[in-house]
Design a protein around this motif. Sequence first.
Motif, PDB file in Angstrom:
ATOM      1  N   ARG A   1       0.811  -1.209   0.000  1.00  0.00           N
ATOM      2  CA  ARG A   1       0.000   0.000   0.000  1.00  0.00           C
ATOM      3  C   ARG A   1       0.856   1.276   0.000  1.00  0.00           C
ATOM      4  N   CYS A   2       1.797   1.367   0.907  1.00  0.00           N
ATOM      5  CA  CYS A   2       2.691   2.532   0.951  1.00  0.00           C
ATOM      6  C   CYS A   2       4.104   2.046   0.686  1.00  0.00           C
ATOM      7  N   TYR A   3       4.605   2.375  -0.481  1.00  0.00           N
ATOM      8  CA  TYR A   3       5.863   1.849  -1.013  1.00  0.00           C
ATOM      9  C   TYR A   3       6.804   3.038  -1.184  1.00  0.00           C
TER      10      TYR A   3
ATOM     11  N   ALA B   1       1.180   1.833  -8.287  1.00  0.00           N
ATOM     12  CA  ALA B   1       1.186   3.061  -9.087  1.00  0.00           C
ATOM     13  C   ALA B   1       2.379   3.917  -8.688  1.00  0.00           C
ATOM     14  N   ILE B   2       3.050   4.475  -9.687  1.00  0.00           N
ATOM     15  CA  ILE B   2       4.220   5.300  -9.417  1.00  0.00           C
ATOM     16  C   ILE B   2       4.272   6.454 -10.411  1.00  0.00           C
TER      17      ILE B   2
ATOM     18  N   PRO C   1      -0.134  12.014  -1.625  1.00  0.00           N
ATOM     19  CA  PRO C   1      -1.101  11.374  -0.723  1.00  0.00           C
ATOM     20  C   PRO C   1      -2.556  11.662  -1.083  1.00  0.00           C
ATOM     21  N   ALA C   2      -2.842  12.868  -1.580  1.00  0.00           N
ATOM     22  CA  ALA C   2      -4.218  13.212  -1.932  1.00  0.00           C
ATOM     23  C   ALA C   2      -4.749  12.376  -3.096  1.00  0.00           C
ATOM     24  N   ASP C   3      -3.843  11.768  -3.871  1.00  0.00           N
ATOM     25  CA  ASP C   3      -4.252  10.944  -5.009  1.00  0.00           C
ATOM     26  C   ASP C   3      -4.672   9.542  -4.597  1.00  0.00           C
TER      27      ASP C   3
ATOM     28  N   VAL D   1       0.805   2.386  -3.753  1.00  0.00           N
ATOM     29  CA  VAL D   1       1.367   3.539  -4.451  1.00  0.00           C
ATOM     30  C   VAL D   1       2.808   3.706  -4.008  1.00  0.00           C
ATOM     31  N   ALA D   2       3.661   4.040  -4.958  1.00  0.00           N
ATOM     32  CA  ALA D   2       5.069   4.295  -4.672  1.00  0.00           C
ATOM     33  C   ALA D   2       5.300   5.800  -4.635  1.00  0.00           C
ATOM     34  N   LEU D   3       5.975   6.245  -3.597  1.00  0.00           N
ATOM     35  CA  LEU D   3       6.265   7.666  -3.447  1.00  0.00           C
ATOM     36  C   LEU D   3       7.745   7.862  -3.168  1.00  0.00           C
TER      37      LEU D   3
END
Length: 253
Positions: free
Chosen positions: A32-34, A194-195, A200-202, A214-216
């Motif tokens: 989830r948080c990558y 997704a990258i 975060p709002a997305d 999602v990758a951030l």
Amino acid sequence: MTLPHDHHHDHDRPGLDVDGAAPAAPVPLDLRCYLVTSGSDRRTVETAAAAAAAGAGIVQVRAKGLEARELLGLVTAVARAVGSVAPACRVLVDDRADVAFAARARGAHVHGVHLGQDDLPVAAARALLGPDAIIGLTTGTLDLVRSAEGQAELLDYVGAGPFRPTPTKDSGRTPLGIDGYRTLFASTRLPIVAIGDVMPADVPALAATGVAGVALMRAIMGASDPAAVVREVLAGFEGDPGPASRGAPRQMS
């Protein structure tokens, strides 16, 4: 064609317990948080640890400018810091399966590699790292996702992007936007991350497309409070069934 998305990927498959006790259950892969790291200094290590402690499931160590020996040192430092605060967080190496192998051989808290289209072939990386390693592959077009689907037994997830144009990487691919991920999701059993300048709002809108995570990079690495960003990302997946709902598992022997 819509393919099933009703399982999750399990890793750290247990072997025989020394005392003969029942082995622990496998830990699902939480995409989830990558976090994709930037930089190669103490702040890189500290930010990765802070993100992991806040709940990031993956930390990918990315340092394109480092030679192999330097990268191994950075990977080892990040792995030590992450493992000490969040043992369930997986640490991956960007591009370099050889560095991932070396780190794992020295006992570091490193779990695999994320491959680009021009890196070592997936089958070669799997042969090098073994069946329990985590291997992801960069995609971003329908053709690339379908190609990855043909190697689903060797892969654990695919990265797909860019979501929007990003200043840190020019892939040459057309940005996907929200709608693009729905098409990709319907085309593979593999979990999709997704990258590409994801903020975060997305996340709520992206989570609704079926992506596993999602990758951030900049949103976390440049934050004054990385942990708060991670918590916001995870909150964006609330109401979503979680990793078990997206992506079929790679079948391991």
